[in-house]
Design a protein around this motif. Structure first.
Motif, PDB file in Angstrom:
ATOM      1  N   TYR A 129      54.866  60.710 -83.171  1.00  0.00           N
ATOM      2  CA  TYR A 129      54.407  60.732 -81.802  1.00  0.00           C
ATOM      3  C   TYR A 129      55.536  61.211 -80.892  1.00  0.00           C
ATOM      4  N   TYR A 134      53.125  45.880 -81.029  1.00  0.00           N
ATOM      5  CA  TYR A 134      54.394  45.604 -80.366  1.00  0.00           C
ATOM      6  C   TYR A 134      55.521  45.400 -81.357  1.00  0.00           C
ATOM      7  N   TYR A 166      47.753  61.659 -85.963  1.00  0.00           N
ATOM      8  CA  TYR A 166      47.231  60.660 -86.896  1.00  0.00           C
ATOM      9  C   TYR A 166      46.636  61.371 -88.111  1.00  0.00           C
ATOM     10  N   SER A 205      50.366  57.231 -70.710  1.00  0.00           N
ATOM     11  CA  SER A 205      51.555  56.477 -71.102  1.00  0.00           C
ATOM     12  C   SER A 205      51.223  55.710 -72.372  1.00  0.00           C
ATOM     13  N   GLY A 206      51.860  54.545 -72.597  1.00  0.00           N
ATOM     14  CA  GLY A 206      51.820  53.897 -73.891  1.00  0.00           C
ATOM     15  C   GLY A 206      50.582  53.105 -74.223  1.00  0.00           C
ATOM     16  N   GLY A 207      50.766  52.047 -75.051  1.00  0.00           N
ATOM     17  CA  GLY A 207      49.696  51.398 -75.797  1.00  0.00           C
ATOM     18  C   GLY A 207      48.529  50.829 -75.020  1.00  0.00           C
ATOM     19  N   VAL A 248      56.917  60.827 -76.666  1.00  0.00           N
ATOM     20  CA  VAL A 248      56.750  60.175 -75.363  1.00  0.00           C
ATOM     21  C   VAL A 248      57.120  61.104 -74.211  1.00  0.00           C
ATOM     22  N   TYR A 250      52.418  61.291 -73.355  1.00  0.00           N
ATOM     23  CA  TYR A 250      52.418  60.842 -74.742  1.00  0.00           C
ATOM     24  C   TYR A 250      51.465  61.692 -75.568  1.00  0.00           C
ATOM     25  N   GLN A 288      43.600  56.713 -75.054  1.00  0.00           N
ATOM     26  CA  GLN A 288      44.007  57.914 -75.759  1.00  0.00           C
ATOM     27  C   GLN A 288      42.815  58.856 -75.871  1.00  0.00           C
ATOM     28  N   LEU A 347      49.322  56.468 -87.830  1.00  0.00           N
ATOM     29  CA  LEU A 347      50.177  57.298 -87.004  1.00  0.00           C
ATOM     30  C   LEU A 347      51.235  57.986 -87.846  1.00  0.00           C
ATOM     31  N   TYR A 405      50.257  62.230 -79.929  1.00  0.00           N
ATOM     32  CA  TYR A 405      50.275  61.551 -81.230  1.00  0.00           C
ATOM     33  C   TYR A 405      49.626  62.441 -82.291  1.00  0.00           C
ATOM     34  N   SER A 444      57.189  50.844 -82.396  1.00  0.00           N
ATOM     35  CA  SER A 444      57.724  51.502 -81.210  1.00  0.00           C
ATOM     36  C   SER A 444      56.688  51.575 -80.103  1.00  0.00           C
ATOM     37  N   GLN A 445      57.157  51.752 -78.932  1.00  0.00           N
ATOM     38  CA  GLN A 445      56.279  51.816 -77.762  1.00  0.00           C
ATOM     39  C   GLN A 445      55.229  52.891 -77.925  1.00  0.00           C
ATOM     40  N   GLY A 446      54.008  52.585 -77.522  1.00  0.00           N
ATOM     41  CA  GLY A 446      52.954  53.579 -77.520  1.00  0.00           C
ATOM     42  C   GLY A 446      52.078  53.557 -78.742  1.00  0.00           C
ATOM     43  N   ASN A 447      52.476  52.867 -79.799  1.00  0.00           N
ATOM     44  CA  ASN A 447      51.668  52.881 -81.009  1.00  0.00           C
ATOM     45  C   ASN A 447      50.437  52.011 -80.876  1.00  0.00           C
TER      46      ASN A 447
END
Lengths: 113, 111
Positions: free
Chosen positions: A48, B92, A35, A96-98, A50, A31, A102, A45, A33, B95-98
């Protein structure tokens, strides 16, 4: 390891000019991004990715384009710069994601006159 | 979409004081991030936590998932702790990852 690097560190543009900001990471992260950070506002953001070859819009994508041709690089383009795009731009990457940490680059300060 | 509120916006303390920075969010999450932005601009991740408490040196982060609230504490504060502290949560609704970021709390510790 260099982590996340950004090029350039500072740039002045005239309205209507174009430029590309380069972000590179050596952590094999999927991932990445972009900003922007403006006074009195949180990081927002722009776009981004993936994974290699994929990109998606974030919260404030208008006026920007991105490309991720190689896994380690994420490019942010301004086709026709506007004064409203004066900001500090940060690139980040994560495995990976949230819920993953980061890792941020040092930032690029852009002034559009 | 998640909303993130931090308080206070600005905080001035004397060296040695105990510091508390608060973060509340509107939509239930699985994890919350605390980050530090140095005066020079660099951003580093301090904690990612999903429950309870985490400690790293003089920094302690707690989270209450039910109350949708997290705190960052600094014990025995020092001028080198002067920075902007930022809370972030996954969005959530997007999109995924934000991540959605708070506006930050600017801390200044006087010697």
């Amino acid at each position: 390891n260099a982590g996340v690097t950004q090029t350039p560190k500072f740039r002045v543009l005239k309205t209507g000019q174009s430029m590309t900001l380069l972000c590179a990471q050596d952590m094999n992260h999927e991932y990445m991004y972009w900003y922007r950070q403006d006074p009195g506002m949180g990081l927002r953001l722009i776009h981004y990715s993936v994974g290699e070859g994929t990109t998606a819009k974030g919260e404030v994508p208008d006026g920007y384009n991105v490309s991720r041709l190689k896994k380690q690089n994420f490019l942010l383009g301004l086709e026709s710069a506007a004064p409203s795009q004066t900001s500090v731009y940060f690139c980040a990457s994560s495995y990976s994601g949230g819920t993953e940490t980061q890792y941020f680059g040092p930032g690029t300060r852009l002034l559009v006159l | 979409k998640n909303e993130v509120e931090q308080s206070p916006q600005n905080l001035t303390a004397q060296e040695g004081e105990f510091i508390t920075i608060n973060c509340s969010y509107s939509v239930g999450i699985s994890a919350l991030h605390w980050l530090q932005q140095h005066p020079g601009g660099g951003i580093v991740s301090l904690f990612m936590l999903s429950s309870g408490k985490k400690k790293h040196g003089r920094l302690i982060a707690t989270i209450n998932i039910q109350e949708k609230h997290s705190s960052l504490h600094i014990t025995a504060s020092h001028p080198r702790d002067s920075a902007v502290y930022i809370c972030a949560v996954p969005n959530y609704g997007g999109s995924q990852g934000n991540l959605i970021f708070g506006k930050g709390t600017k801390l200044s510790v006087k010697p």
